[in-house]
Each structure stands twice: as structure tokens, then as C-alpha cells.
Write a protein that holds these residues in place. Structure first.
Motif, PDB file in Angstrom:
ATOM      1  N   LEU A 235      35.070  44.711  29.841  1.00 22.95           N
ATOM      2  CA  LEU A 235      36.128  45.600  29.338  1.00 22.95           C
ATOM      3  C   LEU A 235      35.714  46.315  28.055  1.00 22.95           C
ATOM      4  N   HIS A 236      36.286  47.488  27.831  1.00 21.17           N
ATOM      5  CA  HIS A 236      36.010  48.251  26.615  1.00 21.17           C
ATOM      6  C   HIS A 236      36.846  47.704  25.470  1.00 21.17           C
ATOM      7  N   CYS A 237      36.271  47.691  24.263  1.00 20.80           N
ATOM      8  CA  CYS A 237      36.956  47.090  23.115  1.00 20.80           C
ATOM      9  C   CYS A 237      38.293  47.768  22.801  1.00 20.80           C
ATOM     10  N   ARG A 238      38.433  49.050  23.129  1.00 21.16           N
ATOM     11  CA  ARG A 238      39.676  49.762  22.802  1.00 21.16           C
ATOM     12  C   ARG A 238      40.829  49.374  23.717  1.00 21.16           C
ATOM     13  N   THR A 239      40.505  48.932  24.925  1.00 16.95           N
ATOM     14  CA  THR A 239      41.569  48.611  25.885  1.00 16.95           C
ATOM     15  C   THR A 239      41.526  47.156  26.328  1.00 16.95           C
ATOM     16  N   ILE A 240      40.790  46.336  25.601  1.00 15.08           N
ATOM     17  CA  ILE A 240      40.564  44.963  26.054  1.00 15.08           C
ATOM     18  C   ILE A 240      41.860  44.166  26.170  1.00 15.08           C
ATOM     19  N   ALA A 241      42.805  44.377  25.260  1.00 16.85           N
ATOM     20  CA  ALA A 241      44.051  43.595  25.280  1.00 16.85           C
ATOM     21  C   ALA A 241      44.871  43.875  26.541  1.00 16.85           C
ATOM     22  N   THR A 242      45.149  45.141  26.793  1.00 17.19           N
ATOM     23  CA  THR A 242      45.984  45.485  27.950  1.00 17.19           C
ATOM     24  C   THR A 242      45.259  45.249  29.269  1.00 17.19           C
ATOM     25  N   GLU A 243      43.954  45.556  29.306  1.00 18.85           N
ATOM     26  CA  GLU A 243      43.205  45.381  30.544  1.00 18.85           C
ATOM     27  C   GLU A 243      43.019  43.902  30.890  1.00 18.85           C
ATOM     28  N   ALA A 244      42.869  43.057  29.857  1.00 18.00           N
ATOM     29  CA  ALA A 244      42.728  41.621  30.107  1.00 18.00           C
ATOM     30  C   ALA A 244      44.002  41.052  30.725  1.00 18.00           C
ATOM     31  N   VAL A 245      45.157  41.477  30.207  1.00 19.06           N
ATOM     32  CA  VAL A 245      46.442  41.034  30.764  1.00 19.06           C
ATOM     33  C   VAL A 245      46.596  41.532  32.192  1.00 19.06           C
ATOM     34  N   ARG A 246      46.223  42.791  32.431  1.00 21.54           N
ATOM     35  CA  ARG A 246      46.348  43.359  33.775  1.00 21.54           C
ATOM     36  C   ARG A 246      45.477  42.606  34.776  1.00 21.54           C
ATOM     37  N   LYS A 247      44.228  42.333  34.396  1.00 20.63           N
ATOM     38  CA  LYS A 247      43.323  41.620  35.303  1.00 20.63           C
ATOM     39  C   LYS A 247      43.801  40.190  35.531  1.00 20.63           C
ATOM     40  N   TYR A 248      44.321  39.567  34.467  1.00 16.47           N
ATOM     41  CA  TYR A 248      44.807  38.194  34.599  1.00 16.47           C
ATOM     42  C   TYR A 248      45.988  38.138  35.564  1.00 16.47           C
ATOM     43  N   ARG A 249      46.919  39.059  35.433  1.00 14.06           N
ATOM     44  CA  ARG A 249      48.094  39.081  36.311  1.00 14.06           C
ATOM     45  C   ARG A 249      47.683  39.357  37.753  1.00 14.06           C
ATOM     46  N   ALA A 250      46.661  40.176  37.930  1.00 12.97           N
ATOM     47  CA  ALA A 250      46.221  40.535  39.268  1.00 12.97           C
ATOM     48  C   ALA A 250      45.534  39.383  39.994  1.00 12.97           C
ATOM     49  N   THR A 251      44.991  38.443  39.220  1.00  6.79           N
ATOM     50  CA  THR A 251      44.246  37.331  39.841  1.00  6.79           C
ATOM     51  C   THR A 251      44.998  36.009  39.780  1.00  6.79           C
ATOM     52  N   THR A 252      46.189  36.009  39.186  1.00  5.53           N
ATOM     53  CA  THR A 252      46.936  34.749  39.034  1.00  5.53           C
ATOM     54  C   THR A 252      47.248  34.118  40.387  1.00  5.53           C
ATOM     55  N   VAL A 253      47.676  34.919  41.329  1.00  2.09           N
ATOM     56  CA  VAL A 253      48.040  34.413  42.656  1.00  2.09           C
ATOM     57  C   VAL A 253      46.820  33.825  43.348  1.00  2.09           C
ATOM     58  N   GLU A 254      45.673  34.525  43.235  1.00  2.94           N
ATOM     59  CA  GLU A 254      44.454  34.062  43.894  1.00  2.94           C
ATOM     60  C   GLU A 254      43.996  32.720  43.346  1.00  2.94           C
ATOM     61  N   ARG A 255      44.144  32.501  42.034  1.00  2.00           N
ATOM     62  CA  ARG A 255      43.683  31.264  41.431  1.00  2.00           C
ATOM     63  C   ARG A 255      44.694  30.136  41.624  1.00  2.00           C
TER      64      ARG A 255
END
Length: 255
Positions: A235-255
Motif C-alpha cells: 500500500l501507498h503511505c498516503r492511503t495506507i490507513a483507509t486501504e488497510a481497513v478496506r482490504k481487511y474488511r474484504a478478507t474477513t469472511v475468507e479468514r
């Protein structure tokens, strides 16, 4: 807080008990801090120090013998990791990592690194080192008993794992204490195989019938932090906070 002369002796209670709903019974022995960041680090440090010495190393990290010994240990860790099919837990092994000058042996690893290194160490002892002496046999069984506890934690069976872990924990501490006794007989001032209060907590942790100790919140949070780090590597440092949350939410069901 130090108490001076004339000060009334009274118990100073932690501010944590002022939190709404906080109770003393909520404070539990945590697997990660007692074992992974406690007795495991001491076990790894003492084992690697003894292997280091058996390969011609000493307390001087710049000596030819120590450089050669550390190089051999580093190679054995990589070979063991490859054989076991796991990521190498320690690449840049140095002498101060498992024994700092003037201190007793203690491996400087993160919790996850230590757990993987324990598996590799067990393979190293069996594969590369002679186990015919009584001391080496005790050391091997001490390592094996703690590794077996981690195996039980990974595939917890509510019918058998509790009693099995209690037996293995007692065995591990008794073997460790025997290694400490041997070292003390050779030198009363030795810093090798020192027993620490966390060995006592370890026994209590494994003898409490509260389910799998791995489910403790500290252990779980440590694993979640690792997942977050893996997610953020691209992830890019400027968007790391929002993108990390988005990726986490997208993979929560899979994990």
C-alpha cells in the motif's frame, strides 16, 4: 512508589481498577508473554549458546571461532527451515542476539519468530548434534516437551489436550531445572539455564482448565498485527490507513 520514613504503609492500587466494571479476576496469565516472550526466549538462548560453544565459539563476537560458529548455526537454521517447509525465522543471526555481553543467554526474537525457531531448533538437535551424552539428551527432551505443547495448542482437543499440556509443562520445567542444577554445580555464579518466575506462571497457565491458552486475547492480537503488516506491504503511505481497513474488511469472511 518508594515509601520514606514515617510514611503510612498502605497498598497503592493501580488506576486500572478505576475502569468501570474492572475486576481482579479479569487479569489472567497470558500465553504470549509468559511463554513466547518469556521461557521460550530463555530456552532458545541457552541452547544456541551451548551449540555456539560446541562449535568453537566464545563470548567475543569478533573472534574467528565465534564468527565461524555463528555462520554454521545460521546455515543450520536455514537448512532446518527448508526441510520443515517454513519461512526461515532468523536470517541475520549474531552472537548478541542469543547472548549479550555480561548477561545470561536469551534469544531476542518476536513471538512468532520464536515459535518457528523452536521447531527448527528441535530439528537441528536431532539432525546435526550428538545426543548420546546425558546432558544433551536432557536438553533435547526439554526442547521436545515445549515443542509438543505448541503442537497441542495448534490442534486443541478439549478431551485430551488439557491433561497432556499439564504433563508436558511439568516435564519441561523439571528438565530445565535439571539443566540449571548441572550448570550451578559447575559454577555457582553461572548465568546459564536460570530459572525465572515465568516458569512458575507457565505451570499455572497449563494446569488451569480454561480451554486452549492460545485463545487468549494477547496471542490473538499478535497474530492479527501480523496479518495487518502483510496487508500493508503493497500500500501507498498516503492511503495506507483507509486501504488497510478496506482490504481487511474484504478478507474477513475468507479468514
Amino acid at each position: 512508589m518508594p515509601l520514606g520514613e514515617g510514611t503510612n504503609m498502605m497498598m497503592i492500587r493501580s488506576e486500572i481498577f478505576n475502569f468501570p466494571g474492572m475486576r481482579f479476576k479479569y487479569i489472567l496469565i497470558d500465553l504470549m508473554h509468559v511463554v513466547c516472550l518469556g521461557i521460550l526466549q530463555n530456552l532458545l538462548g541457552n541452547c544456541f549458546w551451548e551449540l555456539h560453544c560446541s562449535l568453537g565459539g566464545n563470548m567475543s563476537p569478533d573472534s574467528t571461532g565465534s564468527k565461524g560458529a555463528v555462520s554454521v548455526l545460521r546455515s543450520q537454521i536455514r537448512l532446518g527451515s527448508k526441510f520443515l517447509g517454513i519461512d526461515c525465522p532468523v536470517y541475520a543471526l549474531t552472537l548478541p542476539m542469543f547472548r549479550a555481553s555480561g548477561k545470561g543467554p536469551k534469544m531476542k526474537t518476536k513471538a512468532g519468530e520464536g515459535r518457528h525457531l523452536l521447531k527448527v531448533l528441535l530439528h537441528m538437535l536431532i539432525t546435526f548434534y550428538d545426543q548420546t551424552s546425558e546432558h544433551n539428551a536432557i536438553r533435547l527432551n526439554c526442547v521436545r516437551s515445549l515443542a509438543a505443547i505448541y503442537d497441542q495448542l495448534a490442534v486443541w482437543d478439549f478431551d485430551t489436550s488439557y491433561s497432556e499440556c499439564a504433563v508436558l509443562a511439568t516435564k519441561h520445567v523439571l528438565l530445565y531445572a535439571e539443566l540449571w542444577r548441572e550448570a550451578a554445580e559447575l559454577d555457582e555464579s553461572t548465568l546459564l539455564w536460570k530459572m525465572i518466575p515465568k516458569h512458575h506462571l507457565f505451570i499455572h497457565l497449563m494446569e488451569h482448565d480454561r480451554g486452549n491458552p492460545k485463545e487468549g486475547w494477547n496471542y490473538g492480537d499478535e497474530s492479527e498485527i501480523g496479518v495487518a503488516v502483510d496487508m500493508c506491504t503493497t500500500l501507498h503511505c498516503r492511503t495506507i490507513a483507509t486501504e488497510a481497513v478496506r482490504k481487511y474488511r474484504a478478507t474477513t469472511v475468507e479468514r
